[in-house]
Enzyme design. Structure first.
Site, PDB file in Angstrom:
ATOM      1  N   GLU A  35       0.777  -1.180  -0.054  1.00 17.54           N
ATOM      2  CA  GLU A  35      -0.010   0.151  -0.033  1.00 17.54           C
ATOM      3  C   GLU A  35       0.944   1.257   0.063  1.00 17.54           C
ATOM      4  OE1 GLU A  35      -2.418   0.970   3.580  1.00 17.54           O
ATOM      5  OE2 GLU A  35      -3.671   2.113   2.434  1.00 17.54           O
ATOM      6  N   ARG A 262       4.813 -12.996   9.595  1.00 15.52           N
ATOM      7  CA  ARG A 262       5.877 -11.941   9.343  1.00 15.52           C
ATOM      8  C   ARG A 262       7.317 -12.110  10.077  1.00 15.52           C
ATOM      9  NH1 ARG A 262       2.730  -8.056  12.499  1.00 15.52           N
ATOM     10  NH2 ARG A 262       2.162  -7.054  10.623  1.00 15.52           N
ATOM     11  N   LYS A 272       4.329   1.238  10.852  1.00 16.41           N
ATOM     12  CA  LYS A 272       4.455   2.545  10.294  1.00 16.41           C
ATOM     13  C   LYS A 272       4.336   3.637  11.339  1.00 16.41           C
ATOM     14  CE  LYS A 272       2.971   1.068   5.654  1.00 16.41           C
ATOM     15  NZ  LYS A 272       1.888   0.335   4.916  1.00 16.41           N
TER      16      LYS A 272
END
Length: 561
Positions: A35, A262, A272
RNA sequence: UGGCCUAUGGUGUAAUUGGCAACACAGCUGGUUUUGGUCCAGUCGUUCUAGGUUCGAGUCCUAGUAGGCCAACCA
């Protein structure tokens, strides 16, 4: 390691099984779907290496697809940064795609769902819908708008598209099962109204599709065969498949979503939100600060793409929780830099030496090997003279046998030069050593072949001729967090674990061959570590970043005593 | 109280699919070395627990235990 000898991870086993069952190899296709709302970090690097690595392994195309369905957060700047980072890592995508390319197709399919009675417009507030959603242990309730007619739904949806409604007044929902144990199946939202300009489609749309409705259909449009994502999307798979069922044509490839854990790196954070807090709080100097785990930060720190790829391949892919020690990343950058980085000499914490029997005013240029790991790297000349700098901690007035550096009355080899002996030293009023007086053995010159030059002396020191030294700013970086997993403590904020000494800026003295070093050049300061030239460097002022120290067994010996 | 996922040295991943638990990192011991680097050799395990199937189980079955994820008009 050759691809053939490498053992397979569980995703590769899935692909191999599909191939064995008859899936045509030439229809294998992958994608990396970021994204564009932030910078890529070391965690993304794993996913990039996974997907593009699969592309290389099976000789299959890999698309770079931007998942740009939320105009509120997404920007062109991030698209550009992501493309630059993927390229820097050494990968080429087959085609550059955008989920926004498929907005029309997605809309057309949504109309089909409405007409089949599989989707409806809900006109409640998000609070009302949340209240009806139930909990993981209790089923949800039907919306009062769930049984609207196809005609009414169509009229409303078209009006939504035309921009006739305010944000938040209506959404399009899939009609699935409010009683499902999977909360994602409880009539998930497909479209919301957003009167925002999009970085690619501008103001063409004022309804935007949600992730679940977009992702699988995008995979299908691109004929991606295997769609790999992280474990938190595991529950989404049921929805992914449900949406696919609505449009699937069995003559086409049906994308398969599978999930992996992950990768977590020790001593850092990667979300983020937290990275942004570090940037905005001034803890670091931007997204590409060399302490940041972003790809751009690692690049500026001096990491090589090859070392990051090797790291990603070594840690592998699996489904369990993990915390990979940052020392493994450091191992890989040392391994690569050891092979390619030219050796130079630089003194970072200097103390002056005067060689009393070396003629005043004289200088000579001595040959030095550029890289013992690579004879083809050749040699260079370094200047020697009566006054030199050595590292302050390479000298002690007295020391035991374990200390095989310079001590009073002791001998040491100056790398590429002569054997010297410490005779005396001077101190200031506080007892700090200001100068060391030495003598040298003129016949001991390195490489001269004399009997004296072949003498075995235990210690070898790096040094720099004061008269010829280049002054430079050197930024000494250390890990940003003192805790190995700063953001997993229940009662403590990750900001509490910030290392106050993650950056020290010092003045160093370097050999003159570095005069023309260019930005991003990587070198080894012998006995100290690997360094690279920072973009802040100018022709007047060199700036070096420490990428990583050398392995330091002496430091370990000292720690023990 | 529901659902989904996971469990192999200090760390990360393997194990020819039921057949001698392997590789890398970290640690520790030595050796080589004009970088206390590199390189070389050695060393470090009750495969979460308890039962079961089997000639044989890390792998299959049952029951536990522990951890992660799931209720954004985010992705």
């Amino acid at each position: 390691m050759s691809e053939a000898s490498k053992s397979l991870n569980f995703l590769e086993h899935i692909i191999e099984d599909d191939l064995k069952k008859g899936f045509p190899k030439d229809q294998l296709r992958f994608r990396f779907p970021p994204e564009p709302n932030g910078y890529l970090h070391i965690g993304h690097a794993s996913s990039i290496c996974l997907n593009f690595g699969l592309g290389l392994r099976y000789d299959s195309p890999v698309n770079l697809r931007f998942d740009d369905t939320n105009p509120v957060k997404e920007e062109q700047e991030f698209v550009d940064a992501i493309k630059r980072d993927v390229r820097w890592l050494g990968y080429e995508w087959d085609t550059e795609r955008y989920a926004s390319d498929y907005f029309q197709q997605l809309y057309d399919w949504a109309v089909i769902l409405i007409k089949k009675g599989k989707a409806y417009v809900d006109s409640q507030s998000s609070e009302e819908m949340a209240a009806q959603k139930g909990t993981p242990t209790e089923p949800g309730m039907h919306s009062p708008y769930r049984e609207r007619s196809v005609e009414e739904n169509m009229a409303l949806f078209e009006a939504m598209k035309r921009g006739e409604f305010e944000e938040g007044t209506h959404v399009l929902r899939a009609k699935i099962d409010m009683g499902s144990s999977n909360m994602l199946m409880r009539d998930p939202i497909m479209y919301r109204i957003l009167h925002k300009a999009h970085h690619r489609t501008s103001t063409d749309w004022c309804i935007y599709p949600m992730y679940d409705w977009t992702h699988g259909e995008s995979d299908y449009i691109e004929q991606v065969s295997h769609s790999f994502c992280t474990l938190e999307f595991a529950m989404h798979r049921e929805l992914y498949d449900w949406f696919l069922d609505q449009v699937y044509d069995d003559k086409k490839v049906r994308p398969k979503q599978r999930e992996f854990a992950r990768r977590n790196l020790s001593h850092t954070v990667v979300s983020k939100r937290k990275l942004l807090k570090l940037v905005e709080g001034g803890v670091v100097n931007g997204w590409d600060d060399p302490r940041m785990p972003t790809i751009s930060g690692l690049r500026r720190r001096g990491y090589t793409p090859e070392s990051i790829r090797n790291f990603a391949n070594t840690i592998g892919i699996a489904k369990r929780d993990n915390l990979i020690d940052v020392s493994l990343l450091e191992f890989h950058v040392r391994e690569h830099l050891n092979k390619i980085a030219p050796r130079v000499m630089g003194v970072l914490d200097s103390v002056k030496i005067v060689i009393s029997n070396y003629p005043e005013g004289e200088e000579e240029w001595l040959e030095a090997e550029n890289n013992p790991e690579d004879p083809a790297a050749g040699t260079r000349l370094v200047p020697f003279s009566r006054e030199i700098y050595i590292e302050r901690n390479d000298f002690r007035e007295e020391a035991n046998r374990k200390f095989f550096r310079l001590k009073l009355g002791g001998e040491v080899r100056l790398k590429n030069a002569y054997i010297i002996k410490a005779e005396s030293c001077s101190k200031d009023a506080d007892g700090n050593i200001t100068e060391i007086q030495c003598t040298y053995d003129p016949k001991s010159k390195s490489g001269s072949g004399t009997e004296e030059s072949l003498r075995k002396v235990k210690g070898t020191l790096h040094w720099v001729s004061i008269k010829h030294a280049l002054e430079a700013e050197v930024r000494i970086y250390d890990r940003l967090f003192l805790d190995e997993s700063p953001d997993t403590h229940k009662d403590k904020d990750f900001m509490e674990f910030i290392n106050p000494d993650s950056l020290k800026v010092i003045k160093g003295y370097l050999e003159p061959s570095l005069k023309n070093a260019k930005i991003e050049d990587r070198v080894q300061f012998q006995r100290l570590g690997y360094f690279c030239v920072d973009p802040d460097s100018t022709s007047e002022k060199l700036v070096f970043n420490r990428t990583v120290t050398l392995r330091d067994t002496w430091a370990k010996i000292q720690q023990k005593s």
